[in-house]
Every structure is written in C-alpha cells, then in structure tokens.
Design a protein around this motif. Structure first.
Motif, PDB file in Angstrom:
ATOM      1  N   ARG A  11      29.095   3.837  70.019  1.00 36.03           N
ATOM      2  CA  ARG A  11      29.481   3.929  68.616  1.00 36.03           C
ATOM      3  C   ARG A  11      30.639   4.896  68.464  1.00 36.03           C
ATOM      4  O   ARG A  11      30.638   5.966  69.089  1.00 36.03           O
TER       5      ARG A  11
ATOM      6  N   ASN B   9      20.662  -0.319  62.373  1.00 33.12           N
ATOM      7  CA  ASN B   9      19.612   0.459  63.033  1.00 33.12           C
ATOM      8  C   ASN B   9      19.177   1.599  62.119  1.00 33.12           C
ATOM      9  O   ASN B   9      20.022   2.341  61.612  1.00 33.12           O
TER      10      ASN B   9
ATOM     11  N   ASP C  48      29.165  -1.229  69.190  1.00 31.90           N
ATOM     12  CA  ASP C  48      28.317  -0.814  68.070  1.00 31.90           C
ATOM     13  C   ASP C  48      29.285  -0.464  66.937  1.00 31.90           C
ATOM     14  O   ASP C  48      30.467  -0.831  66.984  1.00 31.90           O
TER      15      ASP C  48
ATOM     16  N   ASN D 186      30.921  -6.210  61.552  1.00 33.26           N
ATOM     17  CA  ASN D 186      30.529  -7.262  62.485  1.00 33.26           C
ATOM     18  C   ASN D 186      29.186  -7.898  62.093  1.00 33.26           C
ATOM     19  O   ASN D 186      29.082  -9.117  61.918  1.00 33.26           O
ATOM     20  N   VAL D 187      28.164  -7.092  61.935  1.00 34.35           N
ATOM     21  CA  VAL D 187      26.825  -7.635  61.706  1.00 34.35           C
ATOM     22  C   VAL D 187      26.694  -8.223  60.300  1.00 34.35           C
ATOM     23  O   VAL D 187      26.263  -9.374  60.122  1.00 34.35           O
TER      24      VAL D 187
ATOM     25  N   GLU E 294      30.275  -2.108  50.137  1.00 39.86           N
ATOM     26  CA  GLU E 294      31.153  -1.556  51.184  1.00 39.86           C
ATOM     27  C   GLU E 294      31.402  -0.078  50.900  1.00 39.86           C
ATOM     28  O   GLU E 294      30.832   0.489  49.975  1.00 39.86           O
ATOM     29  N   ARG E 295      32.275   0.543  51.700  1.00 41.73           N
ATOM     30  CA  ARG E 295      32.505   1.989  51.550  1.00 41.73           C
ATOM     31  C   ARG E 295      33.010   2.371  50.160  1.00 41.73           C
ATOM     32  O   ARG E 295      32.670   3.426  49.639  1.00 41.73           O
TER      33      ARG E 295
ATOM     34  N   THR F  22      24.753 -10.748  66.684  1.00 44.22           N
ATOM     35  CA  THR F  22      23.788  -9.940  65.929  1.00 44.22           C
ATOM     36  C   THR F  22      23.567 -10.550  64.541  1.00 44.22           C
ATOM     37  O   THR F  22      22.428 -10.690  64.083  1.00 44.22           O
TER      38      THR F  22
HETATM   39  P1  NAD Z   1      30.973  -2.216  62.003  1.00 44.04           P
HETATM   40  O1  NAD Z   1      31.701  -0.955  62.222  1.00 44.04           O
HETATM   41  O2  NAD Z   1      31.565  -3.496  62.487  1.00 44.04           O
HETATM   42  O3  NAD Z   1      30.646  -2.429  60.451  1.00 44.04           O
HETATM   43  C1  NAD Z   1      30.059  -1.479  59.621  1.00 44.04           C
HETATM   44  C2  NAD Z   1      30.479  -1.842  58.203  1.00 44.04           C
HETATM   45  O4  NAD Z   1      29.780  -1.005  57.294  1.00 44.04           O
HETATM   46  C3  NAD Z   1      31.974  -1.637  57.954  1.00 44.04           C
HETATM   47  O5  NAD Z   1      32.487  -2.741  57.251  1.00 44.04           O
HETATM   48  C4  NAD Z   1      32.019  -0.361  57.118  1.00 44.04           C
HETATM   49  O6  NAD Z   1      33.132  -0.313  56.259  1.00 44.04           O
HETATM   50  C5  NAD Z   1      30.706  -0.458  56.360  1.00 44.04           C
HETATM   51  N1  NAD Z   1      30.202   0.832  55.909  1.00 44.04           N
HETATM   52  C6  NAD Z   1      30.240   2.024  56.555  1.00 44.04           C
HETATM   53  N2  NAD Z   1      29.679   2.969  55.817  1.00 44.04           N
HETATM   54  C7  NAD Z   1      29.256   2.375  54.683  1.00 44.04           C
HETATM   55  C8  NAD Z   1      28.587   2.831  53.519  1.00 44.04           C
HETATM   56  N3  NAD Z   1      28.250   4.099  53.377  1.00 44.04           N
HETATM   57  N4  NAD Z   1      28.302   1.933  52.554  1.00 44.04           N
HETATM   58  C9  NAD Z   1      28.639   0.642  52.689  1.00 44.04           C
HETATM   59  N5  NAD Z   1      29.285   0.149  53.759  1.00 44.04           N
HETATM   60  C10 NAD Z   1      29.587   1.011  54.741  1.00 44.04           C
HETATM   61  O7  NAD Z   1      29.518  -1.988  62.635  1.00 44.04           O
HETATM   62  P2  NAD Z   1      28.484  -3.077  63.117  1.00 44.04           P
HETATM   63  O8  NAD Z   1      28.702  -3.317  64.568  1.00 44.04           O
HETATM   64  O9  NAD Z   1      28.453  -4.207  62.154  1.00 44.04           O
HETATM   65  O10 NAD Z   1      27.129  -2.231  63.011  1.00 44.04           O
HETATM   66  C11 NAD Z   1      26.440  -2.058  61.788  1.00 44.04           C
HETATM   67  C12 NAD Z   1      24.996  -1.639  62.081  1.00 44.04           C
HETATM   68  O11 NAD Z   1      24.387  -2.635  62.917  1.00 44.04           O
HETATM   69  C13 NAD Z   1      24.840  -0.316  62.835  1.00 44.04           C
HETATM   70  O12 NAD Z   1      23.651   0.297  62.413  1.00 44.04           O
HETATM   71  C14 NAD Z   1      24.691  -0.760  64.280  1.00 44.04           C
HETATM   72  O13 NAD Z   1      24.003   0.186  65.063  1.00 44.04           O
HETATM   73  C15 NAD Z   1      23.874  -2.021  64.082  1.00 44.04           C
HETATM   74  N6  NAD Z   1      23.958  -2.962  65.214  1.00 44.04           N
HETATM   75  C16 NAD Z   1      25.141  -3.500  65.619  1.00 44.04           C
HETATM   76  C17 NAD Z   1      25.161  -4.409  66.671  1.00 44.04           C
HETATM   77  C18 NAD Z   1      26.430  -5.101  67.117  1.00 44.04           C
HETATM   78  O14 NAD Z   1      26.321  -6.030  67.937  1.00 44.04           O
HETATM   79  N7  NAD Z   1      27.593  -4.759  66.627  1.00 44.04           N
HETATM   80  C19 NAD Z   1      23.980  -4.729  67.337  1.00 44.04           C
HETATM   81  C20 NAD Z   1      22.783  -4.163  66.901  1.00 44.04           C
HETATM   82  C21 NAD Z   1      22.797  -3.284  65.843  1.00 44.04           C
END
Ligand code: NAD
Length: 475
Positions: free
Chosen positions: A75, A331, A149, A234-235, A256-257, A195
């Motif tokens: 991450r 997570n 991540d 991504n997820v 979103e943020r 995911t």
């Molecule tokens: P990412 O960085 O691709 O996306 C995260 C998104 O959340 C971004 O669009 C970001 O702008 C948004 N965000 C951040 N803070 C925020 C907030 N306070 N309020 C609203 N939106 C917010 O990350 P990801 O890979 O999609 O991962 C997201 C979650 O899924 C994490 O908890 C990660 O551990 C979990 N996860 C990811 C994967 C994977 O394959 N990428 C696998 C299992 C679990």
C-alpha cells in the motif's frame, strides 16, 4: 475516521479473532501463536529527488508462515504505519485460508502520498523500496509475494518484477515474485478487476440464498437493489461497474475524497469514473452533490459497499447506518465496536476477509501461471472447440439424414463452440472460489447457535484451517 474511544485497527482485528477463538476448541498456546504477527520489518531509505535526499519509511509484515510463500499487497498511503500493516497482514492469513489459496499472510506499506510525485520519481522510490525488500527475501517467488493495494497498481508491480529480475538474473521463476502485473510483464487476464468482480460474485451468491436475504430483510434478486459505494478506485469502480452493468443494481450514491454524488435513478459508473479521473473528484458530475461525503454512508439503501479505507464505520456513525446489507470491499471498514452495534441492529455484514478475496484468488492463478510458464487454456482451447464441433456436426448430419430440418440457433452455436480462454477460466475459477467460500461460512453460520454473524463464521472456518495446518506441522 474512528474516535479515540476505539481500539486500533490491529486491536480491532484481534478482538474479532478472539470472539471467534472463544468458540473453538484450541489450546491457548496455539491460539496465541495464530493471533500474533510473526515479524515486521521496518525500513528507512533515502532517494535523491528534486535536488535533495528524501527519506521514506516502509514496512513488510509477515503474520503467519503456516504456508509459504506468504502473500499480501503493498500500500502507498500517508496513513501507513506498523499497526495498520500488521492488521492487514493478519487479515491476509485468514483470507487466504478462507478461500483456500495456499499462502500465509503478509502485507507491506510505504508512507507516501503517491499524488505528490511525478511518475519517474515514483519509479525511483518504488524500485528502491523493492530493492530493500528483495535483498532480505521479503519479495521472493517462494517466500513472499506482494500484490497491489491502495495507491499501487499494475505499474508499480511491473517496476517491482523488473527490479527483482535485475537482482536475480538466473531465477527462472522470477515473474512469480509479485502478482497484479500488467499482461506484458507476466500478468494474467482478469486480475485488474478481480477484487471488484469478486464483490459482485459474493453478492450474487448471497442472493442465491433466500434464507440469508430474509435475515437482512431483503428479497428478490440483485436487480433494482439500491447501492451506495465509497471509493471509486480499483475495487469500488469495478464492483460498481459490474453490479450496475451486469447485475441490474442501481448505484444511487458514490462517495469520494471530495464529497459524494447521489442520483436515485442510478449513476452511470463509466461516465462518473471518467469525470473523477479528469476532475480529481465527483463534484460537478450531474446529480446531488453532498460536501460531507461520509454522511452518505448513513443514507437509506439496500447494499452499502465501503471500498476505500478502514474504520469509516465506527462508534461515531454506526448507530445511524441504515443499510440492510453491508459488504466490506475495503479491508477493515467497520471497527469492532461498530460491528457490535450493526449486528444488534440486524444489519448483515459480508466480511472483508471474504468479500475482497477476489484479488488474492486471481493473484494465486497468476502465480501458478508464472510458475508453469504457460497461459491458461493454451493447450486445451482448440481441442475443446474441435470436440464441440464434432458434436454439432453430428447433430446436423443426423437431422439432415432423417429430413428433420432441425436448425441449431447460430448464437447458441457460436457460444457453444467457443473454447475457454484465459479470461473465461479465471472468471470461472474466481466464481467457483467465491461460491465455495460463502457456502463454507454460511454452513457454520446456520449450523451453530453460538454463531450469529458471517464474520465470526468466516473466522471459525479460517482459524480452523490455519490451526490444522500448524498441527500437522507438529506445533
Ligand atoms: P485505490 O487506491 O485504487 O482506491 C481507493 C479509492 O478510495 C480512491 O478512488 C480514493 O480516492 C478513494 N478514497 C480514499 N480516501 C477516501 C475517503 N476518505 N472517502 C472516500 N473515498 C476515499 O485502492 P483499492 O486498491 O481500490 O483499495 C481499496 C480498499 O480495498 C483498501 O482497503 C484495500 O486494502 C482493499 N483491497 C484492495 C485489493 C486490490 O486488489 N486492489 C484487494 C483486496 C482489498
């Protein structure tokens, strides 16, 4: 974020573990062995950037080596700290056991805001971080295999695999040192969206069980269900896209943020994603903009999908959450305290260790592909097609011989004749995994009076498997 009244993320995971462990017949020694994190390596390294040396802090934590290699994402975020990586590494152990991917649990993180750096700078930083981990075998195809991540993706994984290969020029299995790579660097089709796809398959499986739906106060199918998603990364993006485009859900809110956007008629996720990418947020997209995005978690909906970060549902807002079903795509989005409150309110929670396991499942397929040095389906695809063709031709011949004038629908013929390529096989393997893991959880959920929620059931299944593995090693 959660208030100071709450335990840390790692303590939260431990509390949930303890709740399940209490219901198991395990020696206290074994219970402790499974709970604790085996090791956490902290590294501080310098990179010359913009004319000066910048120091970065990173971690790689190994929770359990009952199976090797250990697995878990890397991450990139400013919030990364030891407590967080240890909690995430523990979740990886339980997740891998639940979906039967033969890995122990690990996680890594780098304290950095990736948006502050240019691409070539990020490459230098990522390669340096990877170098520190590779030289200690904390990235290694047989011992420790990271994945993307939050804040990382295919691009970073491509830099990492290249760095590993430069440092291990004769390792024929080098490509398997990390998963989530782009296709041209040894990746697998279907990993980027895995995911989010897994979240869709998890919900589809939930909606195959009327008894489970009834507990959440839901009925029918996914069609028309009102969904709110937090995080369009991504997820969240892939989950929202597949649920709206394929499963018929209505995405009525995206957080979103910069805030949230709402539309009761359902948002167009593809368009919204393009807007977020161009504008760095949801503001300005058509619909109702809500400045305080977190408040939208409390809106009325059928399914709530937190897919951004941990502890967003906590003691401060849990009481006001109105969804019937909550699926933890991120997570740890629900703290242990909030989990108690939501359970009392009757909200059904599909827990993170299951809900977002699609990523590690397809990572497992990618790792196997790398070790076998061949694309899935390459040997069978045409053979499968020619066997299907034999049957179709025989049916057509029989029909012609007997003057029956049967006509096989050309659409059916095209679909039936097509042999499975890598993407079809990956989807089938993922779907099968998500169904089997759900059924293992629900079997415990429904068969034991002392198990009243899916999270406890998930922990019981996975801790049981980890314990069995330690016992068979003689521990
Ligand atoms: P990412 O960085 O691709 O996306 C995260 C998104 O959340 C971004 O669009 C970001 O702008 C948004 N965000 C951040 N803070 C925020 C907030 N306070 N309020 C609203 N939106 C917010 O990350 P990801 O890979 O999609 O991962 C997201 C979650 O899924 C994490 O908890 C990660 O551990 C979990 N996860 C990811 C994967 C994977 O394959 N990428 C696998 C299992 C679990």
């Amino acid at each position: 974020m959660s208030s100071t009244r709450e335990p840390s993320f790692r303590q939260s995971v431990d509390l949930m573990f303890n709740r399940a462990a209490k219901l198991m017949d395990m020696s206290p020694g074994l219970e402790e062995k499974i709970r604790v994190c085996n090791s956490t390596y902290t590294v501080r390294f310098g990179v010359r950037l913009r004319g000066q040396i910048k120091t970065f802090t990173g971690y790689r934590s190994v929770h359990s080596e009952h199976m090797e290699p250990v697995k878990g994402g890397i991450r990139f975020a400013m919030s990364v700290n030891q407590d967080e990586v240890e909690a995430l590494a523990a979740l990886m152990t339980y997740k891998c056991a639940l979906v039967e991917t033969p890995f122990g649990g690990s996680k890594g993180g780098l304290c950095i805001d990736p948006r502050e750096w240019e691409e070539h700078e990020l490459e230098l930083i990522t390669r340096r971080f990877a170098y520190e981990l590779i030289k200690r075998d904390l990235i290694n195809p047989a011992q420790n295999v990271p994945a993307p991540d939050m804040g990382t993706g295919e691009r970073e994984m491509a830099w990492i695999v290249d760095q590993y290969k430069r440092m291990n020029t004769t390792d024929i299995n080098g490509a398997a040192c990390v998963t989530g790579k782009p296709l041209n660097s040894g990746g697998i089709q279907g990993r980027v969206e895995a995911t989010g796809r897994g979240v869709q398959y998890a919900l589809e499986e939930f909606f195959r069980h009327p008894e489970d739906m009834a507990i959440a106060g839901l009925s029918g199918t996914l069609e028309g269900k009102r969904v709110i998603v937090q995080g369009l990364g991504n997820v969240g993006y892939h989950a929202a896209k597949f649920l709206s485009e394929e499963s018929g859900c209505k995405i009525i809110g995206v957080i979103e943020r910069d805030g949230a956007i709402m539309d009761d008629n359902g948002l167009n996720i593809e368009e919204l994603k393009a807007h977020v990418t161009a504008q760095n947020g949801v503001k300005g997209y058509r619909g109702r903009f809500v400045e305080n995005g977190a408040a939208v978690l409390e809106e009325d909906c059928d399914i709530l999908i937190p897919a951004a970060m941990e502890a967003v549902i906590n003691l401060d807002n849990a009481e006001r959450i109105k969804t019937k079903l909550l699926i933890e795509a991120a997570n740890g989005p629900v703290t242990a305290g909030a989990d108690d409150i939501l359970r009392d309110k009757g909200v059904v929670i599909i827990p993170d260790m299951y809900a977002n396991a699609g990523g590690v499942t397809v990572s497992y397929f990618e790792w196997v592909k790398n070790l076998s040095h061949i694309r899935f389906g390459r040997m069978q695809r045409r053979q499968e097609e020619s066997r299907h063709m034999l049957l179709v031709e025989e049916l057509e011949r029989l029909s012609a011989d007997r003057g029956l004038k049967w006509e096989i629908d050309p659409k059916f013929k095209t679909r039936y004749l097509k042999g499975a390529g890598e993407l079809e096989l990956v989807r089938s393997g993922l779907d099968d995994t998500m169904r089997a893991a759900y059924q293992a959880m629900r079997e415990v959920w429904h068969s034991r009076n002392d198990v009243t929620d899916l999270r406890t059931a998930a922990y019981l299944v996975s801790i049981g498997r980890v314990a069995a593995s330690y016992r068979s090693k003689g521990l």
